[in-house]
Design a protein around this motif. Structure first.
Motif, PDB file in Angstrom:
ATOM      1  N   UNK A 122       0.817  -1.211   0.000  1.00 52.76           N
ATOM      2  CA  UNK A 122       0.000   0.000   0.000  1.00 52.76           C
ATOM      3  C   UNK A 122       0.853   1.265   0.000  1.00 52.76           C
ATOM      4  N   UNK A 123       1.971   1.268   0.697  1.00 50.08           N
ATOM      5  CA  UNK A 123       2.809   2.470   0.726  1.00 50.08           C
ATOM      6  C   UNK A 123       3.431   2.730  -0.646  1.00 50.08           C
ATOM      7  N   UNK A 124       3.781   1.668  -1.365  1.00 52.14           N
ATOM      8  CA  UNK A 124       4.316   1.817  -2.709  1.00 52.14           C
ATOM      9  C   UNK A 124       3.247   2.362  -3.664  1.00 52.14           C
ATOM     10  N   UNK A 125       2.024   1.868  -3.535  1.00 52.92           N
ATOM     11  CA  UNK A 125       0.924   2.346  -4.383  1.00 52.92           C
ATOM     12  C   UNK A 125       0.675   3.829  -4.135  1.00 52.92           C
ATOM     13  N   UNK A 126       0.748   4.255  -2.880  1.00 54.22           N
ATOM     14  CA  UNK A 126       0.533   5.685  -2.568  1.00 54.22           C
ATOM     15  C   UNK A 126       1.570   6.569  -3.248  1.00 54.22           C
ATOM     16  N   UNK A 127       2.782   6.050  -3.437  1.00 61.49           N
ATOM     17  CA  UNK A 127       3.810   6.853  -4.116  1.00 61.49           C
ATOM     18  C   UNK A 127       3.660   6.802  -5.634  1.00 61.49           C
ATOM     19  N   UNK A 128       3.112   5.710  -6.171  1.00 61.32           N
ATOM     20  CA  UNK A 128       2.984   5.558  -7.614  1.00 61.32           C
ATOM     21  C   UNK A 128       1.765   6.267  -8.193  1.00 61.32           C
ATOM     22  N   UNK A 129       0.657   6.243  -7.474  1.00 57.39           N
ATOM     23  CA  UNK A 129      -0.601   6.772  -7.990  1.00 57.39           C
ATOM     24  C   UNK A 129      -0.874   8.173  -7.458  1.00 57.39           C
TER      25      UNK A 129
END
Length: 148
Positions: free
Chosen positions: A55-62
């Motif tokens: 989830x933390x990676x998705x927050x940075x990507x999107x």
């Protein structure tokens, strides 16, 4: 002789051949929002790796901070149907988005219909049953707004 013709609104002079590329889809395991993208990739023969969900990676990507997100060699695309449209248009010879502007609009219409008329109501019914989204808070709010 009976081959699909290339849509005239795309500007390619030679038959379209997708370049080898690697795509990574970031989505929660079993997420129905990832299905349109994965289905388009399967029909078009495009390799899409599904990354382990972080989830933390998705927050940075999107830009919205929400999954799904497709990371490609030159771009990052967010939103379930935008990803599906992108993957469908990588192989124009398959005509997943139609072979004319009218057919393309019809595909978009049905995708939008499914998102607003099927997915959203299904979530409203399903999530409380599965105790997602604070079901008791939703039920309390619904009962407070209903006058008998």
């Amino acid at each position: 002789a009976n081959q699909r013709r290339q849509p005239r609104y795309f500007r390619f002079s030679a038959p379209f051949k997708p370049m080898p590329a690697s795509y990574t889809l970031h989505a929660a395991p079993g997420s129905f929002r990832a299905f349109p993208a994965l289905i388009c990739a399967e029909y078009n023969g495009i390799s899409v790796e599904v990354a382990e969900f972080d989830a933390s990676n998705v927050r940075t990507l999107s830009p919205t901070g929400k999954a799904p997100v497709l990371v490609g060699p030159s771009s990052t695309i967010f939103s379930s149907h935008a990803i599906a449209r992108f993957l469908a248009n990588l192989r124009l010879d398959m005509a997943l988005t139609g072979s004319s502007l009218e057919e393309n609009a019809a595909v978009d219409s049905w995708m939008d219909f499914s998102q607003t008329e099927l997915e959203l109501p299904a979530c409203v019914w399903f999530y409380p049953v599965r105790s997602f989204l604070f079901a008791t808070t939703i039920q309390t709010a619904l009962h407070a707004n209903v006058r008998l």
